[in-house]
Design a protein around this motif. Structure first.
Motif, PDB file in Angstrom:
ATOM      1  N   GLU A  24       2.121  -5.702   8.121  1.00  0.00           N
ATOM      2  CA  GLU A  24       0.741  -5.672   8.632  1.00  0.00           C
ATOM      3  C   GLU A  24      -0.268  -5.724   7.480  1.00  0.00           C
ATOM      4  OE1 GLU A  24      -0.065  -5.690  11.831  1.00  0.00           O
ATOM      5  OE2 GLU A  24       2.011  -5.578  12.514  1.00  0.00           O
ATOM      6  N   ASN A  25      -1.352  -6.472   7.684  1.00  0.00           N
ATOM      7  CA  ASN A  25      -2.463  -6.431   6.734  1.00  0.00           C
ATOM      8  C   ASN A  25      -3.225  -5.128   6.933  1.00  0.00           C
ATOM      9  OD1 ASN A  25      -2.020  -9.038   5.627  1.00  0.00           O
ATOM     10  ND2 ASN A  25      -2.994  -9.940   7.432  1.00  0.00           N
ATOM     11  N   ILE A  26      -3.448  -4.379   5.866  1.00  0.00           N
ATOM     12  CA  ILE A  26      -4.031  -3.052   6.026  1.00  0.00           C
ATOM     13  C   ILE A  26      -5.467  -3.128   6.559  1.00  0.00           C
ATOM     14  CG2 ILE A  26      -2.570  -2.019   4.252  1.00  0.00           C
ATOM     15  CD1 ILE A  26      -4.993  -2.088   2.362  1.00  0.00           C
ATOM     16  N   ILE A  29      -0.952   7.799   3.719  1.00  0.00           N
ATOM     17  CA  ILE A  29      -1.084   6.458   3.135  1.00  0.00           C
ATOM     18  C   ILE A  29      -2.445   5.862   3.479  1.00  0.00           C
ATOM     19  CG2 ILE A  29      -0.182   4.097   3.220  1.00  0.00           C
ATOM     20  CD1 ILE A  29       2.609   5.420   3.760  1.00  0.00           C
ATOM     21  N   ILE A  30      -2.869   6.014   4.734  1.00  0.00           N
ATOM     22  CA  ILE A  30      -4.171   5.488   5.158  1.00  0.00           C
ATOM     23  C   ILE A  30      -5.305   6.236   4.462  1.00  0.00           C
ATOM     24  CG2 ILE A  30      -5.738   5.337   7.139  1.00  0.00           C
ATOM     25  CD1 ILE A  30      -3.289   4.637   8.838  1.00  0.00           C
ATOM     26  N   LYS A  31      -5.164   7.539   4.320  1.00  0.00           N
ATOM     27  CA  LYS A  31      -6.180   8.326   3.608  1.00  0.00           C
ATOM     28  C   LYS A  31      -6.309   7.844   2.168  1.00  0.00           C
ATOM     29  CE  LYS A  31      -7.375  13.137   2.519  1.00  0.00           C
ATOM     30  NZ  LYS A  31      -6.938  14.569   2.644  1.00  0.00           N
ATOM     31  N   TYR A  32      -5.177   7.495   1.553  1.00  0.00           N
ATOM     32  CA  TYR A  32      -5.184   6.962   0.183  1.00  0.00           C
ATOM     33  C   TYR A  32      -5.926   5.627   0.145  1.00  0.00           C
ATOM     34  CZ  TYR A  32      -3.292   4.778  -4.067  1.00  0.00           C
ATOM     35  OH  TYR A  32      -3.152   4.124  -5.278  1.00  0.00           O
ATOM     36  N   ALA A  33      -5.674   4.771   1.154  1.00  0.00           N
ATOM     37  CA  ALA A  33      -6.335   3.464   1.206  1.00  0.00           C
ATOM     38  C   ALA A  33      -7.848   3.604   1.348  1.00  0.00           C
ATOM     39  CB  ALA A  33      -5.777   2.638   2.363  1.00  0.00           C
ATOM     40  N   LEU A  88       0.829  -1.200   0.000  1.00  0.00           N
ATOM     41  CA  LEU A  88       0.000   0.000   0.000  1.00  0.00           C
ATOM     42  C   LEU A  88       0.868   1.256   0.000  1.00  0.00           C
ATOM     43  CD1 LEU A  88      -2.691   1.547   0.350  1.00  0.00           C
ATOM     44  CD2 LEU A  88      -2.409   1.244   2.829  1.00  0.00           C
ATOM     45  N   ALA A  89       1.898   1.269   0.859  1.00  0.00           N
ATOM     46  CA  ALA A  89       2.764   2.443   0.978  1.00  0.00           C
ATOM     47  C   ALA A  89       3.476   2.735  -0.334  1.00  0.00           C
ATOM     48  CB  ALA A  89       3.778   2.221   2.097  1.00  0.00           C
ATOM     49  N   LEU A  90       3.963   1.700  -1.000  1.00  0.00           N
ATOM     50  CA  LEU A  90       4.685   1.901  -2.265  1.00  0.00           C
ATOM     51  C   LEU A  90       3.730   2.322  -3.378  1.00  0.00           C
ATOM     52  CD1 LEU A  90       7.195  -1.081  -2.094  1.00  0.00           C
ATOM     53  CD2 LEU A  90       7.653   1.343  -1.672  1.00  0.00           C
ATOM     54  N   GLU A  91       2.503   1.785  -3.347  1.00  0.00           N
ATOM     55  CA  GLU A  91       1.505   2.202  -4.340  1.00  0.00           C
ATOM     56  C   GLU A  91       1.158   3.679  -4.136  1.00  0.00           C
ATOM     57  OE1 GLU A  91      -3.184   1.334  -5.359  1.00  0.00           O
ATOM     58  OE2 GLU A  91      -1.893  -0.400  -4.932  1.00  0.00           O
ATOM     59  N   TRP A  92       0.982   4.067  -2.868  1.00  0.00           N
ATOM     60  CA  TRP A  92       0.719   5.485  -2.563  1.00  0.00           C
ATOM     61  C   TRP A  92       1.867   6.365  -3.049  1.00  0.00           C
ATOM     62  CZ3 TRP A  92       3.969   8.341   0.642  1.00  0.00           C
ATOM     63  CH2 TRP A  92       3.560   9.659   0.867  1.00  0.00           C
ATOM     64  N   TYR A  93       3.085   5.918  -2.796  1.00  0.00           N
ATOM     65  CA  TYR A  93       4.254   6.705  -3.189  1.00  0.00           C
ATOM     66  C   TYR A  93       4.300   6.889  -4.711  1.00  0.00           C
ATOM     67  CZ  TYR A  93       9.088   7.874  -4.214  1.00  0.00           C
ATOM     68  OH  TYR A  93      10.218   8.464  -4.706  1.00  0.00           O
ATOM     69  N   GLU A  94       4.040   5.832  -5.460  1.00  0.00           N
ATOM     70  CA  GLU A  94       4.078   5.925  -6.921  1.00  0.00           C
ATOM     71  C   GLU A  94       3.023   6.893  -7.440  1.00  0.00           C
ATOM     72  OE1 GLU A  94       6.239   4.719  -9.093  1.00  0.00           O
ATOM     73  OE2 GLU A  94       7.405   3.919  -7.415  1.00  0.00           O
ATOM     74  N   ALA A 112     -11.961   0.604   5.555  1.00  0.00           N
ATOM     75  CA  ALA A 112     -12.933   1.550   6.103  1.00  0.00           C
ATOM     76  C   ALA A 112     -12.179   2.753   6.675  1.00  0.00           C
ATOM     77  CB  ALA A 112     -13.749   0.865   7.197  1.00  0.00           C
ATOM     78  N   PRO A 113     -12.855   3.902   6.815  1.00  0.00           N
ATOM     79  CA  PRO A 113     -12.186   5.086   7.383  1.00  0.00           C
ATOM     80  C   PRO A 113     -11.505   4.781   8.713  1.00  0.00           C
ATOM     81  CG  PRO A 113     -14.323   5.694   6.494  1.00  0.00           C
ATOM     82  CD  PRO A 113     -14.251   4.195   6.407  1.00  0.00           C
ATOM     83  N   LEU A 114     -10.288   5.269   8.852  1.00  0.00           N
ATOM     84  CA  LEU A 114      -9.510   5.051  10.072  1.00  0.00           C
ATOM     85  C   LEU A 114      -8.877   6.377  10.471  1.00  0.00           C
ATOM     86  CD1 LEU A 114      -8.123   3.279  12.226  1.00  0.00           C
ATOM     87  CD2 LEU A 114      -6.330   2.792  10.547  1.00  0.00           C
ATOM     88  N   THR A 115      -9.278   6.874  11.634  1.00  0.00           N
ATOM     89  CA  THR A 115      -8.742   8.132  12.139  1.00  0.00           C
ATOM     90  C   THR A 115      -7.625   7.848  13.136  1.00  0.00           C
ATOM     91  OG1 THR A 115     -10.882   9.228  11.901  1.00  0.00           O
ATOM     92  CG2 THR A 115      -9.276  10.291  13.336  1.00  0.00           C
ATOM     93  N   LEU A 116      -6.514   8.531  12.957  1.00  0.00           N
ATOM     94  CA  LEU A 116      -5.388   8.359  13.873  1.00  0.00           C
ATOM     95  C   LEU A 116      -5.242   9.598  14.751  1.00  0.00           C
ATOM     96  CD1 LEU A 116      -2.596   6.859  11.560  1.00  0.00           C
ATOM     97  CD2 LEU A 116      -4.180   5.644  13.046  1.00  0.00           C
ATOM     98  N   GLU A 117      -5.371   9.399  16.042  1.00  0.00           N
ATOM     99  CA  GLU A 117      -5.109  10.472  17.005  1.00  0.00           C
ATOM    100  C   GLU A 117      -3.922  10.021  17.850  1.00  0.00           C
ATOM    101  OE1 GLU A 117      -8.577  11.527  19.166  1.00  0.00           O
ATOM    102  OE2 GLU A 117      -9.771  11.996  17.378  1.00  0.00           O
TER     103      GLU A 117
END
Length: 304
Positions: A41-43, A83-87, A6-12, A94-99
């Motif tokens: 980790e599985n996203i 990266i999570i916002k891209y996913a 996921l991270a590498l796809e986001w980066y590209e 599903a939406p995941l908020t990080l605080e």
């Protein structure tokens, strides 16, 4: 999908919109920190608690026995959030908020500055041992420019009629461990539009320029020819120069801090200082350099 993929796809998807230096920085952060920590980790199963635990370990343990600055960790969290916002946008999760919480720093380290006496020693050393390289030290001390900006500066960036120097580029070495060679020099626009700026030259700088021999207007200031000098080479020269003249060592960026601190101490307008330094907003300048001493506080209280 694994977080690494996921991270590498986001980066590209992102890199074509980034400056080359920013793109290289993001890839470095992914390769060195984020993927080693979260890559397996599985996203679909990723939780805020897992990311929080990673951040906690970065603050407590660092990475490979090296301490990670809090500002770096904040940048890493910013990338993870992107990266999570891209996913989420791609409907992978599903939406995941990080605080994310951070361990408070026990004490904020003040920017190191040269004393008035040390500052005068540097000026006298440059004037007595003048070269294009030592002039660069004096120029940074009198303008607050960053080392990458200084290394990218050419003589034709100086307007000798108005006596101003214009900062348009920065020079830096970027790293990508998947390419050969793994590093390369990039000369490009500064990161923010505020970093592109014009700075008036003091009378001392103007007079010192007149003492330099056979200036090549198309040449770089530090070399006086078409060959640039990269920051790590100039840092070594700077360190050796201070040692040669028996001046206490502070890192090169301390020249910038000393310049800004002297301006504030001598009553310069904060907005003006902010623009000379190339800060994006005045709050950055205020937070870094405006620290009233006890006498200023006492005078403030007496106003009541």
């Amino acid at each position: 999908m694994k977080f690494e993929n996921l991270a590498l796809e986001w980066y590209e998807s992102k890199k074509k919109y980034l400056k080359e230096s920013t793109s290289a920085y993001y890839l470095l952060e992914l390769q060195n920190y984020i993927i080693p920590a979260l890559g397996k980790e599985n996203i679909e199963e990723l939780t805020e608690e897992e990311v929080q635990e990673v951040v906690y370990k970065w603050q407590i343990q660092g990475q490979n026995d090296k301490t990670i600055q809090k500002s770096t960790i904040a940048n890493l969290v910013m990338l993870i959030k992107q990266i999570i916002k891209y996913a989420v946008k791609k409907n992978f999760i599903a939406p995941l908020t990080l605080e994310i919480a951070y361990i408070p720093e026990s004490q904020k380290t003040k920017n190191a500055v040269f004393t008035h006496e040390e500052q005068n020693m540097i000026i006298e050393a440059v004037l007595s041992d003048l070269s294009f390289k030592s002039f660069g030290i004096l120029l940074s001390l009198n303008t607050g420019m960053r080392i990458g900006e200084l290394c990218a500066l050419r003589w034709n960036n100086i307007d000798y009629v108005q006596n101003i120097v214009t900062i348009q580029y920065t020079l830096q070495r970027v790293y990508n461990k998947k390419e050969q060679p793994t590093t390369k020099i990039i000369i490009g626009k500064p990161k923010t539009y505020k970093s592109i700026r014009s700075i008036p030259l003091s009378k001392k700088i103007q007079d010192t320029i007149k003492c330099l021999p056979d200036i090549e207007q198309d040449g770089y200031i530090l070399t006086n020819d078409s060959t640039f000098m990269e920051p790590r080479t100039f840092r070594r020269f700077y360190e050796n120069f201070l040692e040669k003249h028996n001046i206490k060592y502070l890192n090169f960026h301390s020249l910038r801090h000393s310049f800004a601190t002297r301006l504030i101490q001598n009553g310069a307008d904060y907005k003006c200082v902010s623009e000379i330094l190339g800060h994006t907003n005045i709050s950055t300048t205020m937070n870094m350099y405006v620290h009233p001493d006890i006498n200023q506080k006492r005078n403030c209280i007496e106003l009541f």
